[in-house]
Design a protein around this motif. Structure first.
Motif, PDB file in Angstrom:
ATOM      1  N   ILE A 140       0.854  -1.258   0.039  1.00 33.92           N
ATOM      2  CA  ILE A 140       0.125  -0.097  -0.069  1.00 33.92           C
ATOM      3  C   ILE A 140       0.690   1.185  -0.216  1.00 33.92           C
ATOM      4  O   ILE A 140       0.554   2.281  -0.324  1.00 33.92           O
ATOM      5  N   ARG A 141       2.161   1.124   0.304  1.00 33.18           N
ATOM      6  CA  ARG A 141       3.175   2.285   0.373  1.00 33.18           C
ATOM      7  C   ARG A 141       3.607   2.667  -0.795  1.00 33.18           C
ATOM      8  O   ARG A 141       4.229   1.678  -1.389  1.00 33.18           O
ATOM      9  N   PHE A 142       3.426   3.643  -1.271  1.00 39.18           N
ATOM     10  CA  PHE A 142       3.956   4.265  -2.564  1.00 39.18           C
ATOM     11  C   PHE A 142       4.411   5.884  -2.564  1.00 39.18           C
ATOM     12  O   PHE A 142       3.783   6.622  -1.932  1.00 39.18           O
ATOM     13  N   GLU A 143       5.778   5.845  -3.074  1.00 45.31           N
ATOM     14  CA  GLU A 143       6.338   7.341  -2.735  1.00 45.31           C
ATOM     15  C   GLU A 143       6.312   8.067  -4.133  1.00 45.31           C
ATOM     16  O   GLU A 143       6.760   9.116  -4.087  1.00 45.31           O
ATOM     17  N   GLY A 144       6.057   7.501  -5.336  1.00 46.62           N
ATOM     18  CA  GLY A 144       6.064   8.283  -6.673  1.00 46.62           C
ATOM     19  C   GLY A 144       5.063   8.879  -7.007  1.00 46.62           C
ATOM     20  O   GLY A 144       4.220   9.273  -6.356  1.00 46.62           O
ATOM     21  N   ASN A 145       4.988   9.056  -8.230  1.00 44.16           N
ATOM     22  CA  ASN A 145       4.111   9.956  -9.101  1.00 44.16           C
ATOM     23  C   ASN A 145       2.582   9.081  -9.224  1.00 44.16           C
ATOM     24  O   ASN A 145       2.549   8.168 -10.103  1.00 44.16           O
ATOM     25  N   GLY A 146       1.419   9.644  -8.550  1.00 41.90           N
ATOM     26  CA  GLY A 146       0.425   8.752  -8.517  1.00 41.90           C
ATOM     27  C   GLY A 146      -0.398   9.255  -9.921  1.00 41.90           C
ATOM     28  O   GLY A 146      -1.467   8.676 -10.180  1.00 41.90           O
ATOM     29  N   TYR A 147       0.008  10.334 -10.457  1.00 40.97           N
ATOM     30  CA  TYR A 147      -0.736  10.475 -11.661  1.00 40.97           C
ATOM     31  C   TYR A 147      -0.144   9.779 -12.770  1.00 40.97           C
ATOM     32  O   TYR A 147      -0.832   9.676 -13.982  1.00 40.97           O
ATOM     33  N   GLY A 148       0.916   9.116 -12.682  1.00 42.48           N
ATOM     34  CA  GLY A 148       1.660   8.684 -13.991  1.00 42.48           C
ATOM     35  C   GLY A 148       1.003   7.304 -14.445  1.00 42.48           C
ATOM     36  O   GLY A 148       0.421   6.622 -13.332  1.00 42.48           O
ATOM     37  N   GLU A 149       0.932   6.881 -15.747  1.00 48.02           N
ATOM     38  CA  GLU A 149       0.439   5.479 -16.062  1.00 48.02           C
ATOM     39  C   GLU A 149       1.106   4.253 -15.570  1.00 48.02           C
ATOM     40  O   GLU A 149       0.705   3.330 -15.372  1.00 48.02           O
ATOM     41  N   GLU A 150       2.436   4.740 -15.091  1.00 42.56           N
ATOM     42  CA  GLU A 150       3.344   3.737 -14.598  1.00 42.56           C
ATOM     43  C   GLU A 150       2.727   3.086 -13.289  1.00 42.56           C
ATOM     44  O   GLU A 150       2.845   1.812 -12.941  1.00 42.56           O
ATOM     45  N   TRP A 151       2.074   3.966 -12.481  1.00 40.20           N
ATOM     46  CA  TRP A 151       1.503   3.593 -11.298  1.00 40.20           C
ATOM     47  C   TRP A 151       0.322   2.712 -11.489  1.00 40.20           C
ATOM     48  O   TRP A 151       0.241   1.669 -10.664  1.00 40.20           O
ATOM     49  N   VAL A 152      -0.380   2.958 -12.533  1.00 38.09           N
ATOM     50  CA  VAL A 152      -1.540   2.082 -12.785  1.00 38.09           C
ATOM     51  C   VAL A 152      -1.217   0.636 -12.913  1.00 38.09           C
ATOM     52  O   VAL A 152      -1.782  -0.308 -12.353  1.00 38.09           O
ATOM     53  N   ILE A 153       0.011   0.550 -13.708  1.00 42.53           N
ATOM     54  CA  ILE A 153       0.470  -0.745 -14.011  1.00 42.53           C
ATOM     55  C   ILE A 153       0.901  -1.445 -12.924  1.00 42.53           C
ATOM     56  O   ILE A 153       0.984  -2.520 -12.566  1.00 42.53           O
ATOM     57  N   GLU A 154       1.849  -0.721 -11.844  1.00 48.83           N
ATOM     58  CA  GLU A 154       2.479  -1.028 -10.946  1.00 48.83           C
ATOM     59  C   GLU A 154       1.471  -1.623  -9.716  1.00 48.83           C
ATOM     60  O   GLU A 154       1.471  -2.567  -9.218  1.00 48.83           O
ATOM     61  N   ALA A 155       0.286  -0.632  -9.783  1.00 50.47           N
ATOM     62  CA  ALA A 155      -0.639  -1.130  -8.487  1.00 50.47           C
ATOM     63  C   ALA A 155      -1.581  -2.230  -9.055  1.00 50.47           C
ATOM     64  O   ALA A 155      -1.687  -3.138  -8.029  1.00 50.47           O
ATOM     65  N   GLU A 156      -1.627  -2.506 -10.193  1.00 52.17           N
ATOM     66  CA  GLU A 156      -2.198  -3.832 -10.742  1.00 52.17           C
ATOM     67  C   GLU A 156      -1.451  -5.087 -10.306  1.00 52.17           C
ATOM     68  O   GLU A 156      -1.712  -6.033  -9.823  1.00 52.17           O
ATOM     69  N   LYS A 157      -0.137  -4.720 -10.436  1.00 53.38           N
ATOM     70  CA  LYS A 157       0.787  -5.928 -10.022  1.00 53.38           C
ATOM     71  C   LYS A 157       0.878  -6.015  -8.688  1.00 53.38           C
ATOM     72  O   LYS A 157       1.032  -7.372  -8.097  1.00 53.38           O
ATOM     73  N   ARG A 158       0.841  -4.993  -8.006  1.00 54.39           N
ATOM     74  CA  ARG A 158       0.504  -5.224  -6.314  1.00 54.39           C
ATOM     75  C   ARG A 158      -0.797  -5.859  -5.873  1.00 54.39           C
ATOM     76  O   ARG A 158      -0.973  -5.892  -4.708  1.00 54.39           O
ATOM     77  N   GLY A 159      -1.778  -5.809  -6.942  1.00 58.20           N
ATOM     78  CA  GLY A 159      -3.141  -6.389  -6.441  1.00 58.20           C
ATOM     79  C   GLY A 159      -3.922  -5.404  -5.708  1.00 58.20           C
ATOM     80  O   GLY A 159      -4.941  -5.730  -5.352  1.00 58.20           O
TER      81      GLY A 159
END
Length: 727
Positions: free
Chosen positions: A531-550
């Motif tokens: 649930i911890r994330f320090e990066g840019n929440g607006y980026g598409e990269e986060w959407v992909i990463e969040a899906e990987k994290r479930g």
């Protein structure tokens, strides 16, 4: 220029500043219209005062005889303040507040009357109120709903009416409002947090949740507001070509506040201060004509009451200054929307902020305990947090590069992240040696030093730790803070309960108290890491990463509202005695209905405005162009060919955009008719989302193109450049 638009423009240009002045110190005005503790001491006998204080602090029952004394004291105080009426002030599930005024006046004989207010009227009333949303809990022919006094939120006088904050329940005892479950959630977090605090300080007997909200809003001159039917009816403009200059220069943010706005702010702040709302901050926000106000932290229930009261004050005072307040989360396309950051923390009756690092390893271990348990609760119940801020209006804002995304994550800053990672690695399995414990305590003791200059900020995070509190940034400006506060306090209370059971089990198994706490924290740190994330929440990269994290990405309200029917969610609320299954599903139904109604209203208004306002103007302008072309041809003959190229091109563009606008409007209308036939409310909401709302942007695109093609003098509505840059 159309007559309505021209009249509005002239009104604004000739608007005068309405100066507001006050004398004396602001501190002397604070709470003067509130029946605070000092007023209770003055007007109540000692026994009655102590009884009510006990009810506020410990939830004890108030005897009816004491209620009679309290009612008489309130009445006398209110009459001295000029009150003539009283009301039970409550929070139905519309999202706004409600009140029914009754007079103190009571005839007792021909030509004779007295002012009367009894304990029965103070403690409980039975307003009809059968038209408020209830989700099937209450039938209209069973119009028995009760309001009951909440003594923890003080009564106040406004506009010659004594307002008594109350809960609103059905005759079955089920909640029909936001306040009742909020009080239950606050009671749950109090009990659970006190139990955990006992590990560190036996003197703690009460923990309160605190809330500090930040209210954003737009101010629009009343003439422009009244000339825009979409803004009047829906709280946002449904179309409008973005002005060449918007917010891209950042010249409005924290800029000098214009005199007319300043006088409005001074007056509403004074009204707020007199009502005990500790407003201390005001400033320009990013978008033109967007502003923010914020108070200092208060106990959560009182803070929420104050926010609802302030939203009402904003509207009332704005009208006195010829403004209208716009609280919609996304009133203007292409500009930042408005939110209401909820800053949440926990404080003990011994004066300790449980989310603030201490001065020694012991107090810092307590800080880490509550920090890590909060992260674990967010990890386990992130979907509940997302659902708590779901609405049709907030859907426009979330993830729009001025608000957090719909993916819930938590930000704690790089230094705390490093500390938790170290704790995860360094707490050894098996029995810990004295040297192991000493090393860990030395590292824990460094927390205040670490945070002193490193309380990172991440504006893209929905749930961010900011040094001594968590800030939930996804809450919309129109929202009642109670819904996210109910959810946050409930899920963290549940997690603290589970933590207490786990630590006690470790102690029973032979671990020392500190060792048991550290090992359980290590386990929670591992489990909640995703649930911890320090990066840019607006980026598409986060959407992909969040899906990987479930992690879930519930992009819209119909998707988010499904969360409330999940059994694991129902179990949490029932175990914490905040909602029953019936109450929770009733609220889900109400939120579906609100979503459908909002989309339906906007759809109908789009059809009305395009058919009755835009198309007639476009046709009129087309006729002017045709007359111009025909005139040139009659005078110049064949030589008029090239001289009419521009006019013919505009005609073609006008026809294309008007036909497309008409085509999409008709399809949207037919789809709405089909959606209304769907019986299942969740499926109907999804149909409105997928087959009706999808046309809003397409119709708006063509309407906006027509706005810049049609003669400016003919366009019927005030344009965004006029509304946002003329004051």
């Amino acid at each position: 220029m159309s007559s309505v638009r021209k009249s509005a423009y002239q009104d604004v240009l000739h608007r005068e500043v309405k100066k507001f002045e006050w004398t004396g110190k602001i501190s002397e005005k604070f709470g003067e219209n509130v029946f605070y503790e000092d007023k209770m001491r003055e007007y109540l006998p000692e026994q009655a005062y102590k009884s009510i204080k006990s009810a506020i602090q410990h939830g004890t029952k108030i005897d009816r005889n004491i209620a009679d004394v309290a009612a008489s004291a309130m009445k006398e105080w209110a009459l001295e303040k000029g009150a003539t009426h009283y009301t039970h002030w409550f929070q139905p599930l519309t999202g706004a507040t409600a009140e029914k005024h009754d007079a103190f006046f009571k005839p007792i004989a021909p030509g004779r009357a007295i002012e009367q207010f009894s304990g029965d009227l103070l403690v409980q009333q039975e307003p009809d109120a059968s038209s408020f949303p209830n989700g099937g809990i209450r039938n209209t022919f069973e119009a028995r709903g009760y309001t009951a006094w909440d003594p923890s939120s003080p009564a106040f006088v406004i506009d010659s009416t004594l307002c008594i904050p109350t809960i609103f329940i059905a005759y079955t005892g089920e909640a029909l409002d936001y306040k009742m479950p909020l009080l239950k959630a606050l009671n749950a977090i109090d009990k659970a947090a006190v139990d955990v605090c006992k590990y560190f300080d036996k003197n703690v007997s009460k923990v309160i949740a605190t809330l500090g909200w930040e209210q954003e809003y737009f101010l629009i001159d009343k003439a422009f507001f009244n000339a825009r039917p979409d803004l009047m009816m829906t709280g946002r403009v449904l179309f409008g070509h973005p002005p060449a200059k918007g917010q891209q220069l950042d010249d409005h943010y924290f800029g000098s506040i214009p005199a007319r706005i300043t006088n409005f702010m001074r007056e509403f702040e004074m009204e707020a201060i007199r009502l005990g709302i500790p407003v201390t901050t005001r400033h320009n926000e990013v978008a033109p004509n967007q502003f923010e106000c914020a108070p200092i932290f208060e106990e959560c229930n009182l803070a929420n009451d104050h926010n609802l009261l302030l939203m009402d004050l904003l509207e009332k005072v704005a009208r006195r200054h010829d403004f209208r307040v716009v609280l919609h989360e996304k009133p203007f396309p292409g500009l930042n929307g408005s939110g209401k950051h909820n800053n949440w923390a926990l404080a003990t009756d011994t004066g300790v902020n449980l989310l603030s690092p201490g001065k020694n390893p012991k107090s810092n271990l307590q800080f880490l305990t509550f920090l890590v348990n909060t992260l674990k609760a967010i990890h386990e119940h992130s979907d509940m947090l997302r659902a708590s801020i779901a609405s049709a209006s907030n859907d426009h804002r979330l993830g729009g590069h001025e608000a957090p995304p719909a993916i819930v994550s938590a930000f704690i800053g790089s230094h705390l992240t490093s500390l938790l990672d170290d704790l995860e690695k360094n707490i050894k399995a098996g029995k810990m040696t004295p040297a192991d414990k000493t090393e860990l305590k030395l590292n824990i003791g460094k927390i205040p030093q670490i945070l002193l200059d490193n309380t990172d900020r991440n504006r893209t995070s929905p749930f961010a730790f900011t040094g001594n509190k968590f800030e939930y940034r996804a809450v919309g400006s129109l929202a009642n803070c109670a819904q996210p506060m109910i959810t946050i306090n409930t899920i963290i209370a549940r997690q603290l309960q589970l933590f207490k059971v786990a630590v006690d089990k470790r102690i029973e198994d032979g671990n020392g108290k500190d060792e048991a706490i550290l090992k359980e924290l290590q386990k929670l740190i591992k489990e909640s890491k995703d649930i911890r994330f320090e990066g840019n929440g607006y980026g598409e990269e986060w959407v992909i990463e969040a899906e990987k994290r479930g992690l879930s990405n519930l992009k819209d309200t119909p998707s988010a509202l499904k969360v409330w029917e999940r059994q694991d969610v129902i179990d949490v609320f029932e175990k914490m005695e905040v909602f029953t299954k019936r109450e929770l599903l009733a609220r889900q139904e109400i939120e579906y209905e609100k979503y459908i109604m909002r989309i339906q209203i906007e759809s109908r208004l789009i059809s009305d405005l395009t058919q009755n306002h835009v198309i007639p103007v476009v046709v009129e302008y087309q006729n002017k162009l045709i007359q111009n072309i025909q005139g040139l041809q009659s005078v110049l003959g064949d030589e008029a060919g090239q001289g009419t190229t521009a006019q013919k091109g505009i005609l073609i563009d006008l026809s294309m955009h008007m036909n497309k606008m008409q085509e999409f409007s008709r399809t949207m209308l037919e789809n709405r008719k089909q959606a209304n036939k769907i019986e299942d409310i969740a499926e109907r909401a999804e149909a409105y989302r997928d087959t009706v709302k999808v046309f809003f942007s397409q119709i708006s695109y063509h309407t906006d193109k027509l706005e810049i093609l049609v003669d400016d003098e003919m366009w019927p509505f005030p344009k965004l450049r006029e509304m946002l840059f003329t004051s």
